[in-house]
Write a protein that holds these residues in place. Structure first.
Motif, PDB file in Angstrom:
ATOM      1  N   LEU A   1      24.277 -36.493  23.895  1.00  0.00           N
ATOM      2  CA  LEU A   1      23.137 -36.997  23.139  1.00  0.00           C
ATOM      3  C   LEU A   1      23.158 -38.513  23.162  1.00  0.00           C
ATOM      4  N   PRO A   2      22.070 -39.117  23.598  1.00  0.00           N
ATOM      5  CA  PRO A   2      22.074 -40.577  23.621  1.00  0.00           C
ATOM      6  C   PRO A   2      22.090 -41.129  22.203  1.00  0.00           C
TER       7      PRO A   2
ATOM      8  N   VAL B   1      24.319 -41.116  19.893  1.00  0.00           N
ATOM      9  CA  VAL B   1      25.371 -40.638  18.993  1.00  0.00           C
ATOM     10  C   VAL B   1      26.688 -40.746  19.742  1.00  0.00           C
TER      11      VAL B   1
ATOM     12  N   GLY C   1      19.058 -40.468  17.475  1.00  0.00           N
ATOM     13  CA  GLY C   1      20.464 -40.860  17.599  1.00  0.00           C
ATOM     14  C   GLY C   1      20.698 -42.243  17.035  1.00  0.00           C
TER      15      GLY C   1
END
Lengths: 500, 154, 322
Positions: free
Chosen positions: A36-37, A39, A402
């Motif tokens: 996930l971008p 995070v 994120g």
């Protein structure tokens, strides 16, 4: 032999059923979060920290460490597939990894990243096990002038990152250095260059900068087409690397591992630079150096192995000296303190089971990651066959959530949008974002060490020449400058001759 | 703007020079430069800013003299350039009062409308789907603590 | 890179909005926000989360921790100051709370007049550490050597305006010595510099220093508390040589000025009740700080004393941010 009995103790701890379980939970969570971008491992470890209160110390550390290197694994996945680097280290992987994905070779790129990381993890584990104590002494020999000179060398070498104009690459590095100075000056506490915004008191957010400059800017560029392509890439050819691919990544992986291991030991944040350094070296020494930057598998293997090795050896100063080399390590130290363990020189002697258990678990975790990720390659690659509009919307949504979840400010959204626009403009003008990223990371460290050196020498700049390690780096920097300039000078002379 | 061309080197050079000038000027005007012994907060930005200014000017001059790299402005995705930042800002604005679900829907609508050839119906369907997946992963999977419904809706 | 906080500060506005209606019945009717000026994972953050959890159980209402790192805690303090004084937004603050306003004129709060103290939670002294190569074993020898060589030696700190920095400035002012301040980024980097002899001496938090003291890498000369510490009973207090010298790093809860006294009292009692439990004792022993609870008034006095004391040290030493 000591080493063997230590390893045996380590395996005994790491192979306990509950520790294997927590190791698996850690790497799995890390991989998912890394994909996930926005995070990163830092956020994940922070969320999971309270959960570890009730766990055995060894299990807690094994799980947290698993998140850390699992997230780095996952981060390279989005870097390769979507040009979305969530971290400094994967910014470099985008260069060749994303090109490979566009050429339909996302599968081999992902597999190469996994395999070279595993190799690097294995070697680095052995290095940590064998030399943790003596190596921590080496790290201590680095004084501020040495750090400064090392970074000067890094800056000069970074020009190699340029795929196009060298002048523009240098300008981008300089701009990165300047952006790194925004925030609070650590020597005076002064808020500077923040245009009066308290949100910039801690500086420009790296995640917003990287995702904007690389990922979203790339989407903007792809939206240029006359009619939007339905699918991002050419036809995907082959999921696994071929034999010749494997042969090509052997040498870069070994070089990357060595570079990463060496830089990871330095408490001054060397691990962050390892992927940059390995890539730069590869671009100069690889047999296929001309292809690097245009989708060469070496350009994925080298930084990925360096990054993994570096994040592994970064545990050396943390465990043996109690010194964090980055924010994640600082959190890990926090976790240890909460477990009633004071990280520091006594830990190997007083808690050998914890120390060796953690080290062996790192290797087991790396093994799990390979086993977990190789079968997933096929799944990830399928994402590329998702219609492009879906991908665009998903990337925007994931990046926004994120980043917002980490900052909680409207400001961070504006920051992301601004860097996306800036990234697009730079792309249009033929300026690569990678040198800027390097400058952004190096800038604060460079200034910190420069000013500290000058304070300690009472303003005498010769200190950079009298300190042996520093002098060595400066000599290397001069050599690098000559090597970089030599072809340009030679070319100019050729041009002159041609004109005659 | 069919034939609008831009000299890339000149534009890049001027952009760099502008950045360099801003950093150097801010550092010189608002920050202490200090001495070589005790460097002030302005020393490093001032020095690097000036250097960038010089490089920017050199690149611009080179672009002016050689004029070989031009950039076409024909295909610039203006819609996305406006809608992307707008969507992000709306997302940030909507988070507190309206919550994650509505903020995401707005962002997704903006982002999807930036894609050429998108119809409103497909845009809404796509946005709803991505929002659902995103909420599922972030709120239920990771429990990141962003409220699904904001202050005004509770 | 900005350290992220996941339990976000969005909810702050929640507290503001919901509070107006909540005055009437029993406190707390709604979620209470604890604003902490540090990133998740640090000791301060962990302590606040633990207490938040406990307060939640005591009051039967959720207490959430909002991490608001930035500007050394000033961002969080300013947020608490600006919040409605209704008990739904409180802050967990530490020593820097009463240091920052003197250090940086742009920090826009007064720790004494803008807040209602709730309770002090714990405190810990700093310890003066020297690298063995410096060649002194006692505080008296150190004082002599530093006074004989004004401006020759460097000392380290975890950052400008940190308690490590001010501990040394206070001592130097008391003995009329001179030494060059080299700020590092955080206690970890400071210890690295001390051990590798980049700087010969520095003050640091007692707990993080203990393993290095036991390993013989650093020599402890004196602790900053008025009395000796139980952790290192063989090490004297600075005050034994320099009468009147005292500095302890503390943490505790504050509310915005004007918060109803009965709410402050309820919170104080709940916090103190938790601190008296065995569970709390066990936890704080692990973290290495001493439980040091106090009434609101006494905590206010500590804040006020520190504000005055540090203001003087800072202006005398000429330390200032622009």
């Amino acid at each position: 032999m000591d080493f063997l009995s230590n390893l045996a103790l380590g395996f005994h701890v790491a192979l306990a059923v509950n520790n294997i379980f927590f190791c698996f939970v850690g790497v799995l969570a890390g991989t998912l979060v890394g994909v996930l971008p926005g995070v990163g491992p830092l956020a994940t470890i922070a969320i999971l920290l309270p959960v570890t209160f009730s766990m055995e110390p060894a299990s807690a550390l094994i799980m947290l460490a698993g998140i850390y290197y699992g997230a780095q694994y996952g981060g390279s996945t989005t870097a390769i597939l979507l040009n979305l680097p969530g971290e400094a280290s994967s910014a470099i992987t985008t260069l060749d990894g994303y090109q490979m994905a566009r050429n339909g070779r996302a599968g081999p790129a992902l597999a190469a990243a996994a395999l070279s990381s595993f190799f690097a993890g294995t070697i680095a584990t052995v290095i940590v096990a064998l030399f943790a104590a003596p190596l921590s002494k080496v790290a201590m020999a680095f004084r501020p002038p040495s750090y400064f000179s090392m970074m000067v060398l890094g800056l000069i070498a970074s020009v190699v990152l340029a795929r196009g104009s060298v002048l523009k690459a240098i300008a981008m590095v300089l701009l990165g250095l300047l952006m790194g100075t925004i925030g609070t000056d650590i020597y005076s506490g002064t808020a500077r260059l923040n245009m009066g915004m308290l949100e910039l008191a801690d500086g420009v957010d790296f995640v917003g900068l990287a995702i904007g400059l690389f990922g979203i800017a790339e989407i903007l560029k792809n939206l240029e087409g006359h009619q939007t392509r339905e699918v991002l890439t050419k036809k995907v050819t082959g999921l696994m690397p071929s034999l010749s691919d494997l042969k090509r990544i052997i040498a870069p992986t070994i070089r990357g591992t060595l570079i990463g291991s060496a830089l990871g030991i330095l408490p001054g944040g060397g691990a962050m630079l390892s992927s940059f350094a390995a890539y730069i070296v590869e671009k100069k020494v690889s047999k296929n150096r001309d292809e690097i930057g245009h989708g060469a598998i070496e350009g994925v293997a080298a930084p990925e192995s360096a990054n993994n090795a570096g994040s592994q050896t970064a545990f050396i100063p943390m465990l043996t000296l109690g010194l964090p080399s980055n924010a994640v390590m600082a959190l890990m130290i926090g976790a240890m303190i909460l477990q009633g363990i004071q990280p520091g020189p006594e830990i190997i002697v007083k808690q050998p089971d914890l120390f060796w258990g953690l080290i062996v678990s790192m290797w087991i975790g790396n093994l799990m990651l390979v086993l977990l990720n190789l079968p997933l390659v096929g799944l990830w690659v399928r994402f590329l066959t998702v219609p492009y509009p879906v991908l665009v919307v998903a990337v925007m949504a994931f990046s926004a959530v994120g980043i917002y979840s980490a900052s909680g400010t409207l400001f961070s959204m504006g920051e992301l949008g601004l860097f996306a626009l800036l990234g697009y403009v730079f792309m249009k003008l033929g300026c690569e974002p990678a040198p800027l990223t390097l400058g952004f990371i190096l800038g604060p460290m460079l200034e910190e060490q420069l000013r500290r050196s000058m304070l300690m020498s009472r303003g005498d700049p010769t200190v950079f020449l009298t300190e042996p390690i520093s002098l060595g780096f400066l000599v290397a920097a001069v050599l690098a400058l000559l090597i970089i300039c030599a072809p340009a000078i030679a070319r100019r002379r050729e041009e002159v001759f041609v004109e005659d | 703007m069919q034939n609008l061309k831009l000299n890339a080197d000149m534009a890049a050079g001027l952009l760099f020079a502008g950045f360099g000038a801003w950093f150097a000027a801010s550092a010189f005007s608002g920050l202490a430069l200090g001495t070589t012994f005790r460097m002030g907060p302005g020393f490093f930005p001032a020095a690097v800013g000036l250097l960038l200014l010089v490089f920017g000017v050199v690149i611009a001059i080179k672009g002016w003299r050689v004029q070989n790299e031009t950039v076409s402005l024909e295909n610039v995705p203006w819609r996305a350039l406006i809608l992307f930042p707008l969507g992000l800002l709306l997302f940030g604005l909507a988070m507190r009062p309206l919550g994650l679900v509505i903020a995401l829907l707005g962002l997704c609508l903006c982002a999807s409308m930036a894609v050429k050839g998108m119809t409103p119906i497909r845009s809404v369907a796509l946005s709803a789907a991505v929002t659902a997946v995103c909420v599922g992963i972030f709120s239920f999977g990771l429990d990141i603590g962003l409220p699904l419904l904001g202050d005004w809706l509770r | 890179m900005k350290v992220a906080s996941l339990v976000t500060s969005i909810c702050l506005s929640l507290a503001l909005l919901s509070s107006a209606s909540a005055q009437d019945a029993k406190y707390p009717k709604d979620i209470v926000h604890i604003v902490v000026g540090s990133s998740p994972g640090g000791t301060a953050d962990t302590v606040s989360r633990l207490i938040a959890d406990q307060l939640g159980k005591t009051f039967g209402q959720t207490f959430v921790v909002d991490n608001m790192p930035g500007a050394g805690g000033a961002l969080a303090a300013t947020t608490v100051k600006a919040a409605a004084p209704d008990g739904y937004t409180i802050g967990f603050v530490f020593s820097s709370f009463s240091i920052l306003p003197s250090l940086n004129p742009k920090v826009n709060y007064n720790p004494v007049t803008d807040f209602a103290p709730i309770a002090k939670v714990s405190s810990a002294p700093n310890v003066l550490l020297v690298n063995p190569s410096f060649g002194v074993k006692t505080l008296a020898e150190w004082i002599e050597k530093v006074k004989a060589n004004p401006g020759k030696f460097d000392y380290g700190s975890g950052g400008i305006g940190y308690s490590q920095h001010l501990s040394m400035e206070m001592l130097l002012q008391a003995i009329k010595g001179e030494s060059v301040h080299i700020p590092f980024t955080g206690s970890g980097n400071l210890l690295a510099a001390l051990i590798s002899d980049q700087v010969p001496f520095a003050f640091d938090t007692l707990t993080t220093a203990v393993p290095h003291i036991n390993a013989g890498e650093l020599i402890p000369l004196a602790v900053t508390s008025a009395q000796r510490s139980e952790v290192l009973p063989q090490v004297p207090a600075v005050a034994e040589q320099v009468p009147g010298y005292e500095l302890t790093a503390w943490n505790g809860f504050v509310a915005p000025k004007g918060t109803p006294p009965e709410i402050v009292k309820a919170l104080n009692e709940a916090i103190l009740a938790y601190l008296a439990t065995d569970k709390a004792k066990e936890f704080f022993a692990k973290v290495g700080t001493k439980i040091d609870p106090s009434t609101p008034d006494k905590f206010g006095a500590v804040i006020g004393d520190d504000y005055e004391k540090f203001g003087k040290v800072i202006s005398e030493a000429g330390i200032k941010a622009q």
